[in-house]
Design a protein around this motif. Structure first.
Motif, short mmCIF file in Angstrom:
data_model
loop_
_atom_site.label_atom_id
_atom_site.label_comp_id
_atom_site.label_asym_id
_atom_site.label_seq_id
_atom_site.Cartn_x
_atom_site.Cartn_y
_atom_site.Cartn_z
N ALA A 150 -52.51 -7.38 -57.50
CA ALA A 150 -52.47 -6.88 -58.87
C ALA A 150 -51.06 -6.83 -59.43
O ALA A 150 -50.87 -6.43 -60.59
CB ALA A 150 -53.12 -5.50 -58.94
N ARG A 151 -50.06 -7.21 -58.65
CA ARG A 151 -48.69 -7.22 -59.15
C ARG A 151 -48.54 -8.22 -60.29
O ARG A 151 -49.16 -9.29 -60.30
CB ARG A 151 -47.71 -7.58 -58.02
N GLY A 152 -47.71 -7.87 -61.26
CA GLY A 152 -47.57 -8.69 -62.45
C GLY A 152 -47.14 -10.11 -62.18
O GLY A 152 -47.59 -11.05 -62.85
N ARG A 153 -46.26 -10.31 -61.18
CA ARG A 153 -45.77 -11.66 -60.89
C ARG A 153 -46.79 -12.51 -60.14
O ARG A 153 -46.59 -13.71 -59.97
CB ARG A 153 -44.47 -11.58 -60.10
N VAL A 154 -47.86 -11.88 -59.67
CA VAL A 154 -48.91 -12.62 -58.98
C VAL A 154 -50.07 -12.92 -59.93
O VAL A 154 -50.52 -14.05 -60.06
CB VAL A 154 -49.42 -11.82 -57.76
N SER A 155 -50.54 -11.89 -60.61
CA SER A 155 -51.71 -12.03 -61.48
C SER A 155 -51.35 -12.09 -62.96
O SER A 155 -52.23 -12.07 -63.81
CB SER A 155 -52.68 -10.87 -61.25
N PHE A 156 -50.03 -12.16 -63.27
CA PHE A 156 -49.55 -12.24 -64.65
C PHE A 156 -50.03 -11.06 -65.50
O PHE A 156 -50.28 -11.19 -66.70
CB PHE A 156 -49.99 -13.56 -65.29
N GLY A 157 -50.21 -9.91 -64.85
CA GLY A 157 -50.60 -8.69 -65.56
C GLY A 157 -52.06 -8.64 -65.95
O GLY A 157 -52.46 -7.76 -66.72
N LEU A 158 -52.89 -9.53 -65.41
CA LEU A 158 -54.30 -9.59 -65.80
C LEU A 158 -55.20 -8.74 -64.92
O LEU A 158 -56.36 -8.51 -65.26
CB LEU A 158 -54.79 -11.05 -65.76
N LEU A 159 -54.69 -8.28 -63.77
CA LEU A 159 -55.53 -7.56 -62.82
C LEU A 159 -54.96 -6.19 -62.50
O LEU A 159 -53.78 -5.91 -62.71
CB LEU A 159 -55.66 -8.37 -61.51
#
Length: 263
Positions: free
Chosen positions: A116-125
């Protein structure tokens, strides 16, 4: 300590990682499009050598990915590998291997939250703690919707010896996983770390750590459906499977960076 990715220290590194991520996604899509249907003895996609995890030691830190979908059982599988070499030890070699196992376990336990980190899910999760049949689970959801995409159980150590450790992260439900009727048995993610000592003619020996991640064959992706459909099979391999490859490329990068800090 913060067991998320250490990330990039400045904007230039961030831009480089963003470009690499985009290139990885386009590369994977191209591979799926041009792949012909292979025999059952081989994976449907791969093994493919994708981008190095860093600019240093490109040969040793290559990321290798392969994926398949069983047409009969409708179960998906994926495997990702990377290797890290090092020659200097901050600790005694035995203590260094113990540190590798300890850090690896912390990262695996953090994996659902890391997704769920922003750099992984681009803030979508987002990741939320929930109860399922009286047990603690972590649910991965869209950022602003109370809807479980995937749920994960507690990490288990399924193999541990002097040179190897393997962890299992159960998938317990969610929209992206079909229930096969067995309670709580919807496949799992496996993380294997194998440490080796390489023999050298030099006085200074070199150590090697192999990191392998897998989706077990019991996982049934919703995208693939429950019927034998070639279209749905390649829909899965060109969508959810590619997202998984991208996520695991990021996770292997984090693992490599963390292990380099302790060895």
């Amino acid at each position: 300590e913060n067991w998320g990715p250490d990330g990039d220290a400045n904007a230039n590194k961030g831009k480089t990682l963003f470009r690499q991520s985009n290139m990885l996604i386009f590369h994977c899509i191209a591979l799926v499009i041009i792949s012909s249907c292979p025999s059952s003895a081989h994976p449907d996609v791969g093994p493919v050598h994708l981008f190095p995890l860093s600019k240093k030691n490109k040969k040793g830190r290559q990321f290798v990915w392969e994926a398949s979908l069983d047409s009969t059982r409708r179960t998906g599988s994926s495997q990702e590998k990377s290797v890290l070499y090092w020659s200097r030890h901050y600790e005694e070699k035995e203590d260094s291997i113990a540190s590798v196992k300890r850090v690896s376990q912390k990262l695996v336990e953090f994996y659902p939250m890391w997704l769920a980190r922003g750099r992984v899910s681009f803030g979508l999760l987002r990741a939320r703690h929930q109860k399922q049949r009286g047990k603690e689970i972590i649910a991965l959801q869209p950022k602003f919707i109370d809807f479980n995409l995937l749920t994960f159980g507690e990490v288990k150590v399924i193999r541990a010896n002097k040179r190897e450790v393997e962890f299992e992260l159960p998938v317990t439900g969610g929209f992206l996983s079909l229930d096969d009727g067995k309670k709580g048995d919807q496949g799992c993610l496996r993380f294997q770390v194998v440490c080796e000592q390489l023999k050298n003619n030099d006085e200074e020996s070199k150590s090697c750590c192999r990191f392998c991640t897998k989706i077990s064959a019991a996982y049934r992706p919703t995208v693939a459906g429950s019927s034998n459909s070639l279209m749905r099979k390649w829909t899965y391999l060109s969508s959810q499977s590619l997202v998984h490859a991208y996520v695991m490329w990021r996770f292997h990068r984090v693992w490599n960076d963390r292990i380099r800090c302790v060895c």
